[in-house]
Each structure stands twice: as C-alpha cells, then as structure tokens.
Scaffold this motif. Structure first.
Motif, PDB file in Angstrom:
ATOM      1  N   LEU A 138      13.560 -36.951 -86.634  1.00 55.99           N
ATOM      2  CA  LEU A 138      12.740 -38.066 -86.171  1.00 55.99           C
ATOM      3  C   LEU A 138      13.021 -39.316 -86.988  1.00 55.99           C
ATOM      4  N   GLU A 139      12.812 -40.465 -86.366  1.00 56.03           N
ATOM      5  CA  GLU A 139      13.104 -41.746 -87.018  1.00 56.03           C
ATOM      6  C   GLU A 139      12.406 -41.883 -88.359  1.00 56.03           C
ATOM      7  N   ARG A 140      11.171 -41.402 -88.459  1.00 55.17           N
ATOM      8  CA  ARG A 140      10.412 -41.613 -89.701  1.00 55.17           C
ATOM      9  C   ARG A 140      10.907 -40.767 -90.873  1.00 55.17           C
ATOM     10  N   TYR A 141      11.735 -39.747 -90.606  1.00 58.53           N
ATOM     11  CA  TYR A 141      12.218 -38.891 -91.693  1.00 58.53           C
ATOM     12  C   TYR A 141      13.737 -38.899 -91.854  1.00 58.53           C
ATOM     13  N   ARG A 142      14.485 -39.293 -90.834  1.00 60.26           N
ATOM     14  CA  ARG A 142      15.921 -39.040 -90.869  1.00 60.26           C
ATOM     15  C   ARG A 142      16.678 -39.915 -91.862  1.00 60.26           C
ATOM     16  N   VAL A 165      -1.212 -31.826 -78.353  1.00 59.66           N
ATOM     17  CA  VAL A 165       0.042 -31.179 -77.967  1.00 59.66           C
ATOM     18  C   VAL A 165       0.961 -32.177 -77.274  1.00 59.66           C
ATOM     19  N   GLU A 166       0.391 -33.170 -76.601  1.00 58.21           N
ATOM     20  CA  GLU A 166       1.211 -34.207 -75.970  1.00 58.21           C
ATOM     21  C   GLU A 166       1.995 -34.985 -77.024  1.00 58.21           C
ATOM     22  N   GLU A 167       1.338 -35.310 -78.147  1.00 55.98           N
ATOM     23  CA  GLU A 167       2.043 -35.988 -79.242  1.00 55.98           C
ATOM     24  C   GLU A 167       3.164 -35.104 -79.783  1.00 55.98           C
ATOM     25  N   GLN A 168       2.847 -33.828 -79.982  1.00 55.45           N
ATOM     26  CA  GLN A 168       3.834 -32.915 -80.553  1.00 55.45           C
ATOM     27  C   GLN A 168       5.052 -32.779 -79.647  1.00 55.45           C
ATOM     28  N   LYS A 169       4.823 -32.690 -78.344  1.00 53.15           N
ATOM     29  CA  LYS A 169       5.948 -32.565 -77.409  1.00 53.15           C
ATOM     30  C   LYS A 169       6.730 -33.876 -77.321  1.00 53.15           C
ATOM     31  N   MET A 170       6.041 -34.994 -77.471  1.00 53.87           N
ATOM     32  CA  MET A 170       6.738 -36.277 -77.493  1.00 53.87           C
ATOM     33  C   MET A 170       7.641 -36.352 -78.717  1.00 53.87           C
ATOM     34  N   TRP A 171       7.123 -35.962 -79.886  1.00 59.13           N
ATOM     35  CA  TRP A 171       7.943 -35.961 -81.096  1.00 59.13           C
ATOM     36  C   TRP A 171       9.158 -35.053 -80.903  1.00 59.13           C
ATOM     37  N   ALA A 172       8.937 -33.862 -80.329  1.00 58.12           N
ATOM     38  CA  ALA A 172      10.038 -32.924 -80.123  1.00 58.12           C
ATOM     39  C   ALA A 172      11.129 -33.531 -79.246  1.00 58.12           C
ATOM     40  N   SER A 173      10.729 -34.318 -78.267  1.00 55.75           N
ATOM     41  CA  SER A 173      11.711 -34.939 -77.360  1.00 55.75           C
ATOM     42  C   SER A 173      12.510 -36.034 -78.050  1.00 55.75           C
ATOM     43  N   LEU A 302       8.061 -28.094 -83.884  1.00 51.87           N
ATOM     44  CA  LEU A 302       8.601 -28.918 -82.795  1.00 51.87           C
ATOM     45  C   LEU A 302       9.689 -28.140 -82.047  1.00 51.87           C
ATOM     46  N   ALA A 303       9.423 -26.861 -81.793  1.00 46.86           N
ATOM     47  CA  ALA A 303      10.459 -25.947 -81.297  1.00 46.86           C
ATOM     48  C   ALA A 303      10.519 -25.861 -79.783  1.00 46.86           C
ATOM     49  N   TYR A 304      10.016 -26.858 -79.077  1.00 52.59           N
ATOM     50  CA  TYR A 304       9.894 -26.766 -77.619  1.00 52.59           C
ATOM     51  C   TYR A 304      11.250 -26.754 -76.908  1.00 52.59           C
TER      52      TYR A 304
END
Length: 387
Positions: A138-142, A165-173, A302-304
């Motif tokens: 993710l941008e905030r960690y990479r 869960v919507e936030e989590q799936k958005m991060w995963a994407s 974030l394993a979706y």
C-alpha cells in the motif's frame, strides 16, 4: 563470481522459498545461521534468532542440501544479510558496520505494520523490505516510511478505531505486487516443494470420482489455543477437527507426513487469526484440499486476492472490526460457520470445486522462478537497493 547471502531464519519452507528468490537475483551461495553466528547475534542484542535444529525438533524437514550453514567468519564477506525482525537490523549493522546497505528485512508477519516498544518500528524502516505481508504494497507503507496523515505512533488510539470490511477490501485492491520503484517488494512466496503436493492433488481427484473416502477435517497449527480461538477449540474437536502441531491436541506431525494428510483430509480448518501467508494454507491449497479460514485472518492479512468465500475457500466468523486488533470475534458464529462449511464440503462435488479453485488461484498468484516478469521485477528491485 559467487555472491553470498545469509538468511536469519530456521523455518525450512521459509528458508527454501527465500533461497529461490535470492538465487534468481544472483546470490549463488545461500546459507543459514550456524550456532557460533547465532550466539554472536544474540550477544549483539538480537532476539528471535532461530536454529534449524529447533525447527527439526518440531517436525520440519531438513533443509535442502544446496543451502549450507554460515559461520561467524562469513559475516565479514557476505554480500547480503536477510533478517526477519526489523528491531534487529540496527543491532546487526552496529555489530558489523560493513553490513550497512547490505541488510534486507524479510518480514514474516502478515498483520498491519506497527510502531511499538516490543516489536520496533515496522513503518519507518532502516532498510528495504521483501515480504508476503501485503500491507507493504500500500502507498502508506511501500516507501519504508510513514506516508500520509495518519500518526501511527499512538497505537492505543488506532487500536480502537473502527474499520469496515469495505475499507479492508478496498485496501486489498490497492496492493501493488512486485513493485520495483519503492522500498518494498511484496509477493505471494514460491513453494519449492510443490511437486510433493501435485501427487496428492491427483489422488484427491481420483477419490472424488470414486468413493470419496476422505478423512476428517484437520488443522496444522502449533499451540492452536494461542491464536485467538481458544474458546471454541474443544467444540471444533467435537465437530471432528483433528488438531496437529506442537502443543496442540493431536500432537506433532512430521512435515514429511503433511502431503498424506492433505491427500486424505476433508478440509483444512485454519484456526489462526493472522498468518504470512501460512505454509499450512499453501500445502492444503496446492493439494486441492479445501480450506476453511477466518474472516478475521483474511481481513487482517488483506488476503482477498487468494481467499474468496464460496470460491477458493469457506470463511467463518467476522472480519476484524478494529484497525489494530481483532474486535469482537463472535465465537458462536465462528463455530456455526465452521460446522456449515464442513457440512457443505462433505459433498464430493463441492469439495472438488472449492479445492480446485483454491489450487488454481494460488498458482496464479505465487511468485515463480519460471515467470520472467517475476524474476525480472525482483532482480530490478535488488539491483536498485543492493550493488
């Protein structure tokens, strides 16, 4: 010219997986830490310094012969040191100054990076990171430093921040895999012994066509009560879930016996709240053995991409409801969902469908030395950071 990389880890699958990628990047001599070197690391203040002998005692296979033992003297000539704990990196470079600019953080924890006294600063990194922890994509960690407005030094505040869960799936994407531009290289790791599970997969196909003689569901997890699901462990056992591992009810099982276990087992019920990515998960998926995983684990990792409910797995329980931490785990729902998953996977065709989908998805995602794009991206990343 030979290039030496030393890996600080004792876990056989992790050592062999890491070695595959390092060889692709031009490191021809791969070694793990011998006893003299481990003691020197401990004297320098490092912790979680693992020996292969300890892992052998837990039933792990012996490391492949082309990976040898590093001596203390090898630290004076190695080209790369691979460390699994970020809090150890600066202790290593203080003890061996020549290793500044030659240390790679290989994180083996799939949870969100933290800044805390015990774990150290996993956000503002002292060196590049290569990891199966998807958060670093993710941008905030990479970039290996805190990017954005969120102050992560106050974990007490963040631990209570609700997350959906919507936030989590958005991060995963938004996870970037195989990034060559930043300080983080994120990937689904290779599994060098995957051929051992190909025959198990073929046998499962035959059994589905035949009499479907699959054994009971199982889990492979050391100290299974320590991963957040202790209140339902005994109830899961009543559902027929056999629990293998050190300090787990069915006891240790040699790693060499796992291919036969996933060949015969109805499904893997993965009773861990986080993993990175989880060799037990890999081994079941590679054999086409369906997996039943917690929504908590999937959301915290974030394993979706890999674990899709009703397609590549069955999920149980609820996702994490707090940004750092678990929230209410709703144990009654966990148990109900596990029972429902076992019932559904007792149908031969459903068992085969989910198992095949999981195997196919993992093989699509897994880093491979036979994939030119994977190899080139890791070579580019390593050349950018290590001369």
């Amino acid at each position: 010219m030979s290039r030496l990389a030393i890996i600080q880890n004792g876990d056989t699958p992790q050592l062999e997986s890491t070695a595959v990628m390092l060889r692709a990047a031009g490191y021809t001599d791969i070694r793990y830490c011998g006893s003299e070197l481990r003691h020197a690391l401990q004297r320098a203040g490092c912790d979680t310094v693992l020996s292969v002998q300890t892992m052998y005692a837990l039933g792990y296979d012996h490391v492949a012969g082309e990976i040898s033992e590093a001596s203390l003297r090898d630290m004076d000539r190695c080209d790369l040191f691979v460390e699994i704990k970020v809090r150890n990196v600066e202790k290593i470079t203080a003890r061996w100054p020549r290793l500044k600019g030659r240390v790679l953080y290989w994180r083996v924890n799939g949870a969100q990076p933290e800044i805390c006294p015990k774990g150290g600063d996993e956000v503002n990194l002292p060196c590049p990171v290569a990891t199966a922890c998807l958060w670093y994509g993710l941008e905030r960690y990479r970039w290996g430093k805190n990017v954005g407005s969120q102050d992560q030094s106050n974990l007490e505040h963040l631990a209570s921040r609700p997350v959906s869960v919507e936030e989590q799936k958005m991060w995963a994407s938004e996870v970037i895999l195989h990034d060559t531009e930043s300080n983080s290289y994120v990937f689904w790791p290779p599994y060098p012994r995957s051929k051992e599970y190909d025959s198990a997969y073929v046998d499962r196909l035959v059994s589905v066509v035949g009499d479907f003689p699959h054994d009971q569901p199982f889990t492979v997890c050391h100290s299974v009560r320590a991963w957040g699901y202790a209140p339902i462990i005994d109830d899961c056992r009543k559902l027929g879930v056999r629990m293998y591992g050190n300090n787990s009810p069915a006891g240790q099982i040699p790693h060499s016996k796992v291919p036969d276990l996933v060949r015969r087992g109805l499904a893997l019920v993965h009773l861990k709240s986080v993993d990175c990515p989880g060799w037990a998960l890999y081994e079941a998926l590679l054999a086409g053995c369906p997996v039943v995983t917690g929504r908590l684990l999937n959301s915290r990792m974030l394993a979706y991409q890999l674990l899709e409910h009703g397609e590549t797995c069955y999920e149980f329980g609820v996702p994490a409801s707090l940004e750092y931490g678990r929230g209410d785990m709703e144990y009654a729902r966990c148990l109900s969902d596990i029972k429902d998953a076992i019932d559904r996977l007792s149908d031969p065709q459903e068992n085969r469908r989910v198992g095949e989908n999981g195997r196919k998805r993992l093989n699509q995602l897994m880093w491979s030395g036979k994939n030119p794009e994977h190899v080139q991206s890791f070579q580019t990343f390593m050349r950018r950071h290590f001369k």
